[in-house]
Every structure is written in structure tokens, then in C-alpha cells.
Motif scaffolding. Structure first.
Motif, PDB file in Angstrom:
ATOM      1  N   LEU A 288       0.666  -1.163   0.078  1.00 24.46           N
ATOM      2  CA  LEU A 288      -0.007  -0.135  -0.013  1.00 24.46           C
ATOM      3  C   LEU A 288       0.821   1.215   0.116  1.00 24.46           C
ATOM      4  N   GLY A 289       1.864   1.397   0.845  1.00 20.73           N
ATOM      5  CA  GLY A 289       2.659   2.642   0.717  1.00 20.73           C
ATOM      6  C   GLY A 289       3.120   2.711   2.363  1.00 20.73           C
ATOM      7  N   MET A 290       4.442   3.664   2.172  1.00 20.57           N
ATOM      8  CA  MET A 290       5.444   3.737   3.306  1.00 20.57           C
ATOM      9  C   MET A 290       6.043   5.031   2.960  1.00 20.57           C
ATOM     10  N   GLU A 291       6.623   5.681   4.056  1.00 20.22           N
ATOM     11  CA  GLU A 291       7.155   7.044   3.981  1.00 20.22           C
ATOM     12  C   GLU A 291       8.667   7.088   3.469  1.00 20.22           C
ATOM     13  N   HIS A 292       9.200   6.153   2.866  1.00 15.85           N
ATOM     14  CA  HIS A 292      10.563   6.148   2.769  1.00 15.85           C
ATOM     15  C   HIS A 292      11.168   7.287   2.126  1.00 15.85           C
ATOM     16  N   GLN A 293      12.002   8.034   2.864  1.00 12.90           N
ATOM     17  CA  GLN A 293      12.359   9.317   2.645  1.00 12.90           C
ATOM     18  C   GLN A 293      12.798   9.549   1.185  1.00 12.90           C
ATOM     19  N   SER A 294      12.510  10.530   0.530  1.00 11.51           N
ATOM     20  CA  SER A 294      12.958  10.814  -0.834  1.00 11.51           C
ATOM     21  C   SER A 294      12.548   9.617  -1.854  1.00 11.51           C
ATOM     22  N   ALA A 295      12.025   8.789  -1.392  1.00 14.77           N
ATOM     23  CA  ALA A 295      11.605   7.577  -2.197  1.00 14.77           C
ATOM     24  C   ALA A 295      10.277   6.671  -1.571  1.00 14.77           C
ATOM     25  N   VAL A 296       9.205   7.868  -1.726  1.00 12.49           N
ATOM     26  CA  VAL A 296       7.852   7.343  -1.161  1.00 12.49           C
ATOM     27  C   VAL A 296       7.432   6.023  -1.690  1.00 12.49           C
ATOM     28  N   ALA A 297       6.954   5.357  -0.976  1.00 12.92           N
ATOM     29  CA  ALA A 297       6.206   4.173  -1.625  1.00 12.92           C
ATOM     30  C   ALA A 297       5.051   4.218  -1.909  1.00 12.92           C
ATOM     31  N   TYR A 298       4.394   4.182  -3.294  1.00 12.76           N
ATOM     32  CA  TYR A 298       3.047   4.130  -3.655  1.00 12.76           C
ATOM     33  C   TYR A 298       2.501   3.154  -4.021  1.00 12.76           C
ATOM     34  N   GLY A 299       1.210   2.649  -3.499  1.00 12.14           N
ATOM     35  CA  GLY A 299       0.824   1.468  -3.890  1.00 12.14           C
ATOM     36  C   GLY A 299      -0.856   1.555  -3.820  1.00 12.14           C
ATOM     37  N   ASN A 300      -1.361   2.643  -4.114  1.00  7.45           N
ATOM     38  CA  ASN A 300      -2.908   3.072  -3.960  1.00  7.45           C
ATOM     39  C   ASN A 300      -3.700   2.732  -5.200  1.00  7.45           C
ATOM     40  N   HIS A 301      -2.727   2.231  -6.100  1.00  4.89           N
ATOM     41  CA  HIS A 301      -3.518   1.640  -7.357  1.00  4.89           C
ATOM     42  C   HIS A 301      -3.956   2.809  -8.229  1.00  4.89           C
ATOM     43  N   PHE A 302      -3.435   4.056  -7.964  1.00  2.22           N
ATOM     44  CA  PHE A 302      -3.884   5.305  -8.741  1.00  2.22           C
ATOM     45  C   PHE A 302      -5.386   5.531  -8.579  1.00  2.22           C
ATOM     46  N   LYS A 303      -5.825   5.562  -7.372  1.00  2.00           N
ATOM     47  CA  LYS A 303      -7.216   5.902  -6.897  1.00  2.00           C
ATOM     48  C   LYS A 303      -7.226   7.037  -6.015  1.00  2.00           C
ATOM     49  N   LYS A 304      -8.416   7.498  -6.051  1.00  2.00           N
ATOM     50  CA  LYS A 304      -8.579   8.671  -4.851  1.00  2.00           C
ATOM     51  C   LYS A 304      -8.945   7.763  -3.656  1.00  2.00           C
ATOM     52  N   GLY A 305      -8.900   8.493  -2.550  1.00  2.00           N
ATOM     53  CA  GLY A 305      -9.207   7.800  -1.189  1.00  2.00           C
ATOM     54  C   GLY A 305      -8.075   6.890  -0.941  1.00  2.00           C
ATOM     55  N   TYR A 306      -8.485   5.947   0.002  1.00  2.00           N
ATOM     56  CA  TYR A 306      -7.783   4.948   0.468  1.00  2.00           C
ATOM     57  C   TYR A 306      -8.298   3.769  -0.345  1.00  2.00           C
ATOM     58  N   LEU A 307      -7.352   3.416  -1.229  1.00  2.00           N
ATOM     59  CA  LEU A 307      -7.813   2.168  -2.319  1.00  2.00           C
ATOM     60  C   LEU A 307      -9.158   2.492  -2.642  1.00  2.00           C
ATOM     61  N   GLY A 308      -9.685   3.468  -3.118  1.00  2.00           N
ATOM     62  CA  GLY A 308     -10.866   3.821  -3.757  1.00  2.00           C
ATOM     63  C   GLY A 308     -12.076   3.811  -2.576  1.00  2.00           C
ATOM     64  N   THR A 309     -11.704   3.985  -1.208  1.00  2.00           N
ATOM     65  CA  THR A 309     -12.663   4.130  -0.383  1.00  2.00           C
ATOM     66  C   THR A 309     -12.281   5.350   0.551  1.00  2.00           C
ATOM     67  N   ASP A 310     -13.270   5.997   1.357  1.00  2.00           N
ATOM     68  CA  ASP A 310     -13.006   6.994   2.118  1.00  2.00           C
ATOM     69  C   ASP A 310     -13.098   6.509   3.650  1.00  2.00           C
ATOM     70  N   LEU A 311     -11.909   6.807   4.329  1.00  2.00           N
ATOM     71  CA  LEU A 311     -11.785   6.287   5.868  1.00  2.00           C
ATOM     72  C   LEU A 311     -12.783   7.300   6.545  1.00  2.00           C
ATOM     73  N   SER A 312     -13.017   8.603   6.254  1.00  2.00           N
ATOM     74  CA  SER A 312     -13.975   9.385   7.008  1.00  2.00           C
ATOM     75  C   SER A 312     -15.505   9.209   7.055  1.00  2.00           C
ATOM     76  N   GLY A 313     -15.731   8.316   5.990  1.00  2.00           N
ATOM     77  CA  GLY A 313     -17.185   8.105   5.550  1.00  2.00           C
ATOM     78  C   GLY A 313     -17.911   9.117   5.451  1.00  2.00           C
ATOM     79  N   THR A 314     -17.122  10.440   4.928  1.00  2.00           N
ATOM     80  CA  THR A 314     -18.088  11.596   4.786  1.00  2.00           C
ATOM     81  C   THR A 314     -17.865  11.843   3.332  1.00  2.00           C
ATOM     82  N   GLY A 315     -17.249  11.239   2.471  1.00  2.00           N
ATOM     83  CA  GLY A 315     -17.160  11.536   1.131  1.00  2.00           C
ATOM     84  C   GLY A 315     -16.052  12.569   0.746  1.00  2.00           C
ATOM     85  N   LYS A 316     -15.574  13.113   1.857  1.00  2.00           N
ATOM     86  CA  LYS A 316     -14.387  14.303   1.577  1.00  2.00           C
ATOM     87  C   LYS A 316     -13.145  13.634   1.450  1.00  2.00           C
TER      88      LYS A 316
END
Length: 538
Positions: A288-316
Motif C-alpha cells: 500500500l505505501g510507506m514514507e521512505h524518505q525521498s523515495a515514497v512508496a506508492y501502492g494506492n492503485h492510482f485511485k482517490k481515497g484509500y484504495l478507492g474508499t473514504d476512511l472518514s465516511g463523509t465523502g471528503k
């Protein structure tokens, strides 16, 4: 060693008794074998075999001595094989206990000599992560064309899972890291910092050479191997580099357009990007991801939200790419400002989670940010304190994310002046940039900057698991209120809504009262979107 800022005068933690082992103390403690030396630089040289899932190589460790010693502690997981440790052309004697390696030198090391160097040779099959990034280790996958796709995420487990190092957040190599990673062709090996060169080592292998100029957390050091393509640009003087699987180039070029507004926001609110000399990179990862300094890991499948979902449940939460924003926020909070002990990991996660709402406020408005933040309340468990136990490599509750973010919004509401708040946040980020700090330091800073005595407030939210409860009653035209919470000197304001108008009050542990005229009880409510608390009408 990145400068360590420590202040002890403010903070008191109360936690339930818990049993810890010798292994815990070795992993998380700071005995003299760790404190006696300061890491200056790591020079890693590795061969990665994705098919056999093993690595082989060495780490040249440059260090200075703070206290005269003939013994130091390095760390390497017990399942990894130590081939030899060479110092001054001699093989050192060593002993192993759990994941620690104790090195015995033939004579005393002193601070009269500015720098020492040893080379640690090793090999083995690093632990494979069952569920990265939450369970640390190597991740071996395949892309859609069947080519190897490899990543490493070890924040919880520790960097010594895959290379020998001083595996403590209390020390970082002052002079950075060099990484020489050999991988099978035609795959690329990506790491932190900037690529210096690539050198063919055989008909079937290429060595990829990287350099990190800044100090770096050991768990941030990483590698990726895959069939990558590279694209990038310079944005306002900052080099942006993107490495994604060949098959995802088009998706990435669209999705990563969000990097620019993210950087505009965070640099405006938190100060300049802290690692410009090493560039800003997003690297597609098989997790999914990790904050590796100057080489941030990205695995969100090029989606908005968190893997296409909203952790807040508000739509924001669907208004931004969660991994891109959250993990990039760690460049300021976690990578630049680092917690000395993992017990204080809220310093990383609480601020990074709060930064999600900051981004929404930058790109949308404050109301949207507050809606998102308050939606996160449903994820808070209040199961145990946010702070963990010190010296035993134990993090606190996962509430460090959502509750930590809501707590920071609570402090903002206490300050009640947005212009002043943003200046305080920027001052915090820039004052402690490239430093290692602890919770007492954070408390001291925010107390001084706000002019408020915040010790009991911090302690209630971080060291206690329960939220403060505002108890109130209305009888005979008198509104009475008090705080019910563990902290004796808890001094947070609260906001009542009386006939649609907001009224700020300053409850204490004992009852305080405010007379009202011609008000019915049904016209009185408690506003709970600014201060994170519970309320109870009696």
C-alpha cells in the motif's frame, strides 16, 4: 547523528503494568553499547535475487565514538547470516543475542579519533512480509507481464530485518547513505536519494548506485526492484521523480498531477520540502505505501481515497489520493522530525494524519477539512494510550493516527486564531527540522508558542486512553459544567451552543456556573466539532 532535542521537565505518563522481555529491551533500549557511538554513514552494497528471495552483500559503517569503549551493539535479525565483520584489516570477534550483534574490538576506541570504519558482510533470506506495510519484511510479487516486482517495508520490524545497522530511531547517519544494488536485467533497482550511476556487472545483472545526502531513519532506507519506467520534472526548483511499472505509465502521469498542489500546500503550511538535495520521488510499490524518505512508496492503485474508499465516511476522503498525501506528509513529520523512541510515534502519525485535513483546507475550505476530521472519530477505539512504553520498542495505540489528528485540531481550536495557528505549525516544523525529538519537547514547544499551559491537556489525550467528558446541567436558569477526566489540572475550553449562538466556557474539575435568562434546556447544546471530547447532560 541528527541533532537530538530532549526536554524532560513537562511530561508524565501513566500506563498499566506490562511485562517486557530481555529481547524487547535489547531491541528498544539505549544501553551503553548503543549510546557510546554515533553513526556517520552507511555504505550498503547488495545483490538481490528475486527468484531465490535472498540477498548478499555488506554494509560499511562509519562512526565516531562518544564514550571510550571496546564494545558496540549493531543489529541484524537472527535469521540472517553474519559472514564476517572486518575492522582495520582484522576480523572482529562478535556474539549474538536475539537480533543484536555485539562487536568486540581488540583495543579501546576513543573520541580522540574522529571516525572509525568497519565492514559487515552478511547474507540470507530476509523475512517475507505477510501483510506489508503493517507486517514488516520483503514483498515479492509479479507485474502483469510476469516480471519480478519487489519492495521492502520495515517500519515496525526495524531495518535490521535486512541489513546490519544501529537499529534505533535515536541515531541517524549524519552524512547519509550510499546504496549499490545489483539486480537482474532488465529490471531496475530504485532506492532513496539520487541515482548516481548504473554499471553492468554481467550479461544478466546491473548495479544501480544511489546516494542520500541527508540523515535518514534506518527504517526509511529501502529498495524497489521491478520493470520500472521513469518520468519527472523540476517544479519551482525541486526535482520530482516518478518510478512506476511500465504498464502503469499513463495512469501515473494523470494521478501524480496531485503532487504539485500537495507540495504547494505543505510547503506553505510546514516550510520548504526538507530533502531537496535528495529530490522528491514517488515509487510504485507492491504494497500500500510507506514514507521512505525521498523515495515514497506508492501502492494506492492510482485511485482517490484509500484504495478507492473514504476512511472518514463523509465523502471528503475521496477528494484526494490518501497514500500520495499521507505518506508525503511524513517527509516533514517522521522523516525530518523524528521521534527518538517508537513509543512517541504519534509525532509521526498524528501530524501526518492531520496533514490530510490540512491538504483539504488548502484545496477546498476549512469546513471540508473539519467534516473530514470529524468523520475520522468513528475509527478511534480509545483502547489504550497513544503513547507506548519507552525503551522496549513498543508503540502505543493505533489511535495515534485519528485521535492524534483530532487532538491537534483541538489545540488549534484552543488557540482560536487561525493565522497564529499556522505560524505555530510552521515554526514547529522548521524549528525541529532534521532533528530527533520526544513528546516533552513537543509539549514545551506548543506551550511556549501558544502561551498556554498544555501539559495536562497533552497528557489526557496521549497518556490516558479515555476522552475528557464535559458534564453539564441546567437548573433554575443556571448552566453548570465541569470536566470529568483523569488529569487533575485539565484546562481545555468547551463550546456551548445556546439558542444557536456559540459560547466558549472554561470548565474545571469542579463545577462552574453561568446564569442564563429565558432559556429552555432544549435550546442548549454542546459543540463537538472543534474540541474532541464527550459531553453528558445531567
Amino acid at each position: 547523528m541528527k541533532k537530538l532535542a530532549v526536554l524532560f521537565s513537562f511530561f508524565f505518563i501513566t500506563t498499566q503494568a506490562q511485562q517486557f522481555s530481555r529481547k524487547d529491551s535489547i531491541k528498544g533500549g539505549l544501553p551503553i553499547e548503543r549510546k557510546c557511538f554515533d553513526v556517520k554513514k552507511y555504505e550498503l552494497e547488495l545483490q538481490v535475487d528475486p527468484e531465490q528471495q535472498n540477498i548478499k552483500g555488506s554494509n560499511t559503517i562509519r562512526f565516531s565514538v562518544l564514550y571510550e569503549t571496546s564494545r558496540i551493539q549493531l543489529d541484524l535479525f537472527a535469521n540472517m547470516v553474519v559472514d564476517s565483520i572486518v575492522y582495520d584489516k582484522q576480523k572482529l570477534k562478535y556474539t549474538r543475542e536475539y537480533d543484536a550483534v555485539y562487536l568486540d574490538f581488540p583495543s579501546e576506541l576513543t573520541n580522540a579519533i574522529p571516525e572509525y570504519s568497519l565492514r559487515f558482510y552478511y547474507h540470507g533470506k530476509p523475512k517475507v512480509a505477510a501483510n506489508a506495510p503493517w507486517d514488516g519484511g520483503f514483498v515479492y510479487s509479479k507485474d502483469s507481464n510476469g516480471k519480478p516486482f519487489v519492495g521492502v517495508a520495515v517500519q515496525g520490524e526495524g531495518a535490521s530485518l535486512w541489513f546490519p545497522c544501529k537499529d534505533s530511531q535515536s541515531d541517524e547517519p549524519d552524512q547519509g547513505v550510499t546504496l549499490k544494488i545489483t539486480a537482474p536485467t532488465p529490471l531496475m533497482a530504485i532506492s532513496n536519494g539520487r541515482m548516481i550511476s548504473k554499471i553492468p556487472v554481467s550479461k544478466t545483472a546491473m548495479q544501480w548506485n544511489w546516494e542520500v545526502k541527508n540523515p535518514i531513519n534506518a527504517y526509511d532506507i529501502t529498495l524497489y526492484v521491478g520493470d520500472y519506467i521513469h518520468f519527472g520534472e523540476n517544479y519551482n526548483g525541486l526535482d520530482l521523480d516518478y518510478y512506476v511499472l511500465r504498464e502503469n505509465e499513463a495512469l501515473a502521469k494523470t494521478q501524480f498531477a496531485e503532487v504539485k498542489p500537495m507540495l504547494d500546500c505543505f510547503q506553505g503550511k510546514f516550510g520548504a520540502y526538507p530533502f531537496a538535495s535528495d529530490s522528491y520521488k514517488l515509487v510504485e510499490a507492491p504494497y500500500l505505501g510507506m514514507e521512505h524518505q525521498s523515495a515514497v512508496a506508492y501502492g494506492n492503485h492510482f485511485k482517490k481515497g484509500y484504495l478507492g474508499t473514504d476512511l472518514s465516511g463523509t465523502g471528503k476522503g475521496m477528494l484526494f489520493d490518501f497514500i500520495l498525501v499521507h505518506e508525503s506528509a511524513h517527509e516533514w513529520f517522521g522523516n525530518s522530525i523524528t521521534a527518538k523512541d517508537v513509543a512517541d510515534m504519534w509525532i509521526h502519525e498524528g501530524f501526518a494524519c492531520y496533514a490530510e485535513s490540512v491538504y483539504l483546507e488548502c484545496t477546498q475550505d476549512k469546513a471540508t477539512a473539519l467534516t473530514y476530521l470529524n468523520g475520522l472519530k468513528k475509527n478511534v477505539k480509545n483502547d489504550r494510550p497513544i503513547l507506548g512504553h519507552y525503551g522496549v520498542h513498543q508503540e502505543g495505540s493505533g489511535d495515534m493516527y485519528y485521535k492524534g489528528a483530532l487532538f491537534l485540531n483541538t489545540i488549534r481550536s484552543y488557540v482560536n486564531n487561525d493565522e497564529r495557528w499556522w505560524q505555530i505549525i510552521k515554526n514547529y516544523s522548521t524549528t525541529y527540522a532534521h532533528q530527533i525529538i520526544d513528546t516533552p519537547t513537543v509539549i514545551r514547544f506548543f506551550s511556549e508558542q501558544t502561551g498556554l499551559e498544555l501539559t495536562a491537556v497533552f497528557n489526557q489525550y496521549l497518556a490516558q486512553k479515555e476522552l475528557p467528558i464535559l458534564e453539564w446541567k441546567y437548573t433554575n436558569n443556571v448552566l453548570s459544567y465541569r470536566w470529568n477526566c483523569a488529569e487533575k489540572n485539565f484546562n481545555l475550553p468547551a463550546t456551548f451552543i445556546i439558542k444557536g449562538k456559540e459560547t466558549r466556557v472554561f470548565p474545571e474539575k469542579g463545577w462552574k456556573s453561568t446564569p442564563l435568562k429565558e432559556i429552555l434546556k432544549k435550546d442548549i447544546g454542546v459543540k463537538n466539532t472543534d474540541f474532541y471530547m464527550l459531553s453528558k447532560g445531567l
